[in-house]
Design a protein around this motif. Structure first.
Motif, PDB file in Angstrom:
ATOM      1  N   SER A   6     -33.133  -5.393  15.617  1.00  0.00           N
ATOM      2  CA  SER A   6     -33.404  -5.949  14.264  1.00  0.00           C
ATOM      3  C   SER A   6     -31.949  -5.555  13.633  1.00  0.00           C
ATOM      4  CB  SER A   6     -34.544  -5.791  13.579  1.00  0.00           C
ATOM      5  OG  SER A   6     -34.179  -6.368  12.058  1.00  0.00           O
ATOM      6  N   MET A   7     -31.230  -6.300  12.972  1.00  0.00           N
ATOM      7  CA  MET A   7     -29.848  -5.988  12.508  1.00  0.00           C
ATOM      8  C   MET A   7     -29.830  -6.480  10.846  1.00  0.00           C
ATOM      9  SD  MET A   7     -25.891  -6.533  13.299  1.00  0.00           S
ATOM     10  CE  MET A   7     -26.026  -8.319  12.604  1.00  0.00           C
ATOM     11  N   GLN A   8     -29.720  -5.617  10.120  1.00  0.00           N
ATOM     12  CA  GLN A   8     -29.691  -5.686   8.755  1.00  0.00           C
ATOM     13  C   GLN A   8     -28.260  -5.499   8.100  1.00  0.00           C
ATOM     14  OE1 GLN A   8     -33.217  -5.600   6.051  1.00  0.00           O
ATOM     15  NE2 GLN A   8     -34.119  -4.715   7.645  1.00  0.00           N
ATOM     16  N   ARG A   9     -27.927  -6.320   7.030  1.00  0.00           N
ATOM     17  CA  ARG A   9     -26.536  -5.969   6.348  1.00  0.00           C
ATOM     18  C   ARG A   9     -26.864  -6.166   4.766  1.00  0.00           C
ATOM     19  NH1 ARG A   9     -23.412 -10.718   8.955  1.00  0.00           N
ATOM     20  NH2 ARG A   9     -25.483 -11.434   9.180  1.00  0.00           N
ATOM     21  N   VAL A  10     -26.884  -4.938   4.225  1.00  0.00           N
ATOM     22  CA  VAL A  10     -27.421  -5.028   2.784  1.00  0.00           C
ATOM     23  C   VAL A  10     -26.397  -4.704   1.723  1.00  0.00           C
ATOM     24  CG1 VAL A  10     -28.942  -3.909   1.366  1.00  0.00           C
ATOM     25  CG2 VAL A  10     -29.654  -4.032   3.717  1.00  0.00           C
ATOM     26  N   ARG A  11     -26.509  -5.443   0.623  1.00  0.00           N
ATOM     27  CA  ARG A  11     -25.475  -5.180  -0.286  1.00  0.00           C
ATOM     28  C   ARG A  11     -26.247  -4.868  -1.578  1.00  0.00           C
ATOM     29  NH1 ARG A  11     -20.408  -6.253  -0.385  1.00  0.00           N
ATOM     30  NH2 ARG A  11     -20.315  -7.926   1.059  1.00  0.00           N
ATOM     31  N   PHE A  12     -26.140  -3.455  -2.425  1.00  0.00           N
ATOM     32  CA  PHE A  12     -26.965  -3.132  -3.346  1.00  0.00           C
ATOM     33  C   PHE A  12     -26.124  -3.950  -4.622  1.00  0.00           C
ATOM     34  CE2 PHE A  12     -28.141  -0.502   0.025  1.00  0.00           C
ATOM     35  CZ  PHE A  12     -29.499  -0.264  -0.359  1.00  0.00           C
ATOM     36  N   SER A  13     -27.145  -3.888  -5.910  1.00  0.00           N
ATOM     37  CA  SER A  13     -26.306  -4.508  -7.007  1.00  0.00           C
ATOM     38  C   SER A  13     -25.792  -3.511  -7.709  1.00  0.00           C
ATOM     39  CB  SER A  13     -27.723  -4.869  -7.824  1.00  0.00           C
ATOM     40  OG  SER A  13     -28.311  -3.827  -8.168  1.00  0.00           O
ATOM     41  N   SER A  14     -25.779  -2.160  -7.529  1.00  0.00           N
ATOM     42  CA  SER A  14     -25.066  -1.262  -8.078  1.00  0.00           C
ATOM     43  C   SER A  14     -24.997   0.293  -7.400  1.00  0.00           C
ATOM     44  CB  SER A  14     -25.442  -0.968  -9.648  1.00  0.00           C
ATOM     45  OG  SER A  14     -26.746  -0.201  -9.571  1.00  0.00           O
ATOM     46  N   PRO A  15     -24.038   1.008  -7.483  1.00  0.00           N
ATOM     47  CA  PRO A  15     -24.041   2.455  -7.002  1.00  0.00           C
ATOM     48  C   PRO A  15     -25.488   3.103  -7.289  1.00  0.00           C
ATOM     49  CG  PRO A  15     -21.997   2.027  -7.847  1.00  0.00           C
ATOM     50  CD  PRO A  15     -22.813   0.945  -8.425  1.00  0.00           C
ATOM     51  N   ASP A  49     -15.719  -1.840   3.699  1.00  0.00           N
ATOM     52  CA  ASP A  49     -16.435  -2.124   2.377  1.00  0.00           C
ATOM     53  C   ASP A  49     -17.512  -1.189   1.977  1.00  0.00           C
ATOM     54  OD1 ASP A  49     -17.576  -3.452   0.294  1.00  0.00           O
ATOM     55  OD2 ASP A  49     -17.645  -5.395   1.253  1.00  0.00           O
ATOM     56  N   PRO A  50     -17.301  -0.170   1.073  1.00  0.00           N
ATOM     57  CA  PRO A  50     -18.271   0.783   0.865  1.00  0.00           C
ATOM     58  C   PRO A  50     -19.305   0.081  -0.028  1.00  0.00           C
ATOM     59  CG  PRO A  50     -16.354   0.783  -0.541  1.00  0.00           C
ATOM     60  CD  PRO A  50     -15.979   0.056   0.528  1.00  0.00           C
ATOM     61  N   THR A  51     -19.522  -0.985  -0.312  1.00  0.00           N
ATOM     62  CA  THR A  51     -20.592  -1.551  -0.939  1.00  0.00           C
ATOM     63  C   THR A  51     -21.385  -2.366  -0.011  1.00  0.00           C
ATOM     64  OG1 THR A  51     -19.524  -3.921  -1.663  1.00  0.00           O
ATOM     65  CG2 THR A  51     -19.297  -1.844  -3.147  1.00  0.00           C
ATOM     66  N   TRP A  52     -21.087  -2.527   1.077  1.00  0.00           N
ATOM     67  CA  TRP A  52     -21.873  -3.060   2.450  1.00  0.00           C
ATOM     68  C   TRP A  52     -22.720  -2.122   3.247  1.00  0.00           C
ATOM     69  CZ3 TRP A  52     -23.538  -7.882   2.500  1.00  0.00           C
ATOM     70  CH2 TRP A  52     -23.576  -8.580   3.498  1.00  0.00           C
ATOM     71  N   PHE A  53     -23.785  -2.165   3.627  1.00  0.00           N
ATOM     72  CA  PHE A  53     -24.486  -1.054   4.470  1.00  0.00           C
ATOM     73  C   PHE A  53     -24.985  -2.089   5.512  1.00  0.00           C
ATOM     74  CE2 PHE A  53     -24.361   0.196   0.181  1.00  0.00           C
ATOM     75  CZ  PHE A  53     -24.097   1.580   0.271  1.00  0.00           C
ATOM     76  N   ASN A  54     -25.081  -1.314   6.871  1.00  0.00           N
ATOM     77  CA  ASN A  54     -25.528  -1.853   7.856  1.00  0.00           C
ATOM     78  C   ASN A  54     -26.706  -1.053   8.374  1.00  0.00           C
ATOM     79  OD1 ASN A  54     -23.299  -3.830   8.688  1.00  0.00           O
ATOM     80  ND2 ASN A  54     -22.341  -2.240   7.878  1.00  0.00           N
ATOM     81  N   GLU A  55     -27.870  -1.611   9.233  1.00  0.00           N
ATOM     82  CA  GLU A  55     -28.839  -1.044   9.725  1.00  0.00           C
ATOM     83  C   GLU A  55     -29.145  -1.601  11.162  1.00  0.00           C
ATOM     84  OE1 GLU A  55     -33.115  -1.718   9.726  1.00  0.00           O
ATOM     85  OE2 GLU A  55     -32.888  -0.861   7.745  1.00  0.00           O
TER      86      GLU A  55
END
Length: 155
Positions: A6-15, A49-55
């Motif tokens: 399972s792969m997730q790409r997550v962007r948070f609304s703020s730091p 892109d430091p606002t883009w996280f991968n799992e």
């Protein structure tokens, strides 16, 4: 038996949303490693892109993955992320494993190996030293603050 990724790409609304998420994620290891069928999870920041996280996570079956998503802790964590607005975007993709292959070149003696291995026993395989000179390849260990969890399973 199939292995699922399972792969997730997550962007948070703020730091601040990400900082709060890390607190919740820190407790995941206490729940996830007990889930039957769990094998591996790694979380990282995208290099461009430091606002883009991968799992990515590996599972012994699609049912095991679904069981984790139905797990009480996981359901509450997802509800928290939605309720607080911490996560702005979550792109989820699931795959079925077809094969695995390990390529290693020993930095000490130059011995090369290339071949298939069982993903369900990945940690044991990665812990094996060079067959020619005994060099111990680096293996990423879990720590209390790491964003990687590993578990070999018997299939």
């Amino acid at each position: 038996m199939s292995i699922y990724l399972s792969m997730q790409r997550v962007r948070f609304s703020s730091p601040d949303g990400y900082e709060k998420f890390k607190m919740v994620f820190a407790d995941v290891r206490k729940h996830l490693k007990d889930v039957p069928g769990f094998m591996h999870l790694t979380w990282w920041v995208h290099a461009d892109d430091p606002t883009w996280f991968n799992e990515v996570s590996f599972w012994t079956s699609f049912d095991a993955l679904r069981d984790w998503h139905m797990n009480t802790y996981h359901k509450h964590a997802k509800e928290w992320a939605v309720r607080t607005g911490a996560i702005m975007e979550d792109v989820i993709t699931n795959f079925e494993l077809k094969n695995t292959r390990l390529i290693r070149i020993c930095p000490t003696c130059g011995h090369a190996e290339d071949g298939p291995y069982e993903l369900s026993q990945e940690q044991a395989r990665l812990a094996q030293s060079c067959k020619q000179c005994g060099y111990h390849f680096p293996v990423t260990a879990e720590t209390a603050s790491s964003t990687a969890l590993y578990k070999d399973v018997a299939l």
